[in-house]
Design a protein around this motif. Structure first.
Motif, short mmCIF file in Angstrom:
data_model
loop_
_atom_site.label_atom_id
_atom_site.label_comp_id
_atom_site.label_asym_id
_atom_site.label_seq_id
_atom_site.Cartn_x
_atom_site.Cartn_y
_atom_site.Cartn_z
N SER A 90 0.42 -1.20 -0.02
CA SER A 90 -0.56 0.44 -0.26
C SER A 90 1.02 1.45 0.16
N ALA A 91 0.24 2.31 -0.14
CA ALA A 91 0.75 3.58 -0.48
C ALA A 91 0.28 4.61 1.15
N GLY A 92 1.49 5.61 0.91
CA GLY A 92 0.95 6.53 2.44
C GLY A 92 1.07 5.53 4.33
N SER A 93 0.28 5.78 4.53
CA SER A 93 0.81 5.32 6.56
C SER A 93 0.16 4.10 6.09
N LEU A 94 -0.41 3.26 5.48
CA LEU A 94 -0.32 1.94 5.35
C LEU A 94 1.17 1.32 4.84
N GLY A 95 0.92 1.80 4.46
CA GLY A 95 2.81 0.83 3.12
C GLY A 95 3.45 1.41 4.84
N LEU A 96 3.66 2.02 5.22
CA LEU A 96 4.82 2.59 6.18
C LEU A 96 4.26 1.26 7.40
N VAL A 136 5.87 7.86 11.34
CA VAL A 136 4.70 7.10 11.84
C VAL A 136 4.77 5.29 12.47
N SER A 158 9.77 4.49 10.43
CA SER A 158 9.44 5.17 9.79
C SER A 158 8.94 6.15 11.05
#
Length: 258
Positions: free
Chosen positions: A168-174, A210, A208
């Motif tokens: 996933s992109a964004g926070s979910l990917g992190l 996050v 990260s």
């Protein structure tokens, strides 16, 4: 009294408060200019510890340009450690192994235990952190962590960023990226506590701003962050990232006390 009491007071306090931020220059990074940039950013951004390759000149450089932030040296060759300690390193680290995986080199439990025993024999009074390979199944990671502390490790570090495959992109990917090392931090912290052993756990690899608070919630006493800082070429950007990591970690520490 444990060997951890030999650490500089501010670093020891950050471990006690579960707010340690370690900035990693890279086990294979012997580029003095790069290490200097990372170390300056670590000092200006409020890091508690700088992790550099095991080289006496890099130790002296990191101490100087960071304004005295304690230095940890990383290697998988124990015989390299004494010279770095003589140059001012506050602690040594066996690992992390991310740089070796692309070469096909995998570290098993017995090899890591042997490296730990050799390092402790060479440096009986120096604080030692040991990374638990994420290539081991989780139950074996737990067992190895307990054995490492029994063999003389003072801190345990987790890893896992290289095995994560975020979709996933964004926070979910992190979060997906950090999942393996967060899981290891939780499981190893619980295993050490169950065994009645006191050894702070540092959660590293793939983290990260996050996911730093999640590492502390998972049981870690601190975090190690490398590529989020050392991959950058602009020092101002490096400082900004370290400060954002510091703020995220400080906020999570305050929240955990409420």
């Amino acid at each position: 009294m444990t060997r951890l009491s030999l650490l500089p007071a501010a670093l020891r306090r950050s471990l006690d408060q579960r707010s340690t931020l370690k900035v990693i220059a890279g086990l294979m990074n012997f580029d003095a200019a790069s290490v200097a940039r990372v170390s300056r950013a670590a000092g200006l951004g409020g890091a508690d510890l700088i992790d550099v390759a095991c080289d006496p000149e890099l130790v002296a450089l990191a101490l100087e340009v960071s304004g005295g932030v304690p230095v940890c040296v990383s290697s998988v060759e124990p015989e390299q450690f004494p010279a770095a300690v003589a140059a001012g390193a506050a602690m040594v680290e066996i690992g992390n192994y991310d740089a070796f995986y692309p070469q096909g080199r995998i570290f098993g439990a017995e090899e890591v235990l042997e490296l730990t025993r050799r390092t402790r024999a060479l440096l009986p009074e120096v604080v030692m952190s040991v990374t638990v390979p994420h290539t081991l199944p989780m139950d074996q990671q737990e067992l190895l962590a307990v054995d490492l502390v029994a063999a003389g490790a003072d801190l345990i570090q987790t890893e896992g960023g290289t095995s994560a495959k975020p979709f996933s992109a964004g926070s979910l990917g992190l979060i997906e990226k950090a999942a393996p090392t967060l899981a290891a931090a939780h499981s190893i912290s619980a295993a050490l506590q169950q065994a009645g052993l006191h050894a702070p756990v540092l959660c590293a690899s793939g983290l990260s701003a996050v996911t730093l608070p999640m590492a502390i919630a998972a049981g870690a006493s601190g975090v190690g962050v490398g590529s989020a800082v050392n991959r950058l070429s602009d020092e101002l950007a490096m400082v900004a990232v370290v400060r954002s990591l510091r703020e995220a970690l400080s906020a999570s520490t305050v929240t955990s006390r409420v």
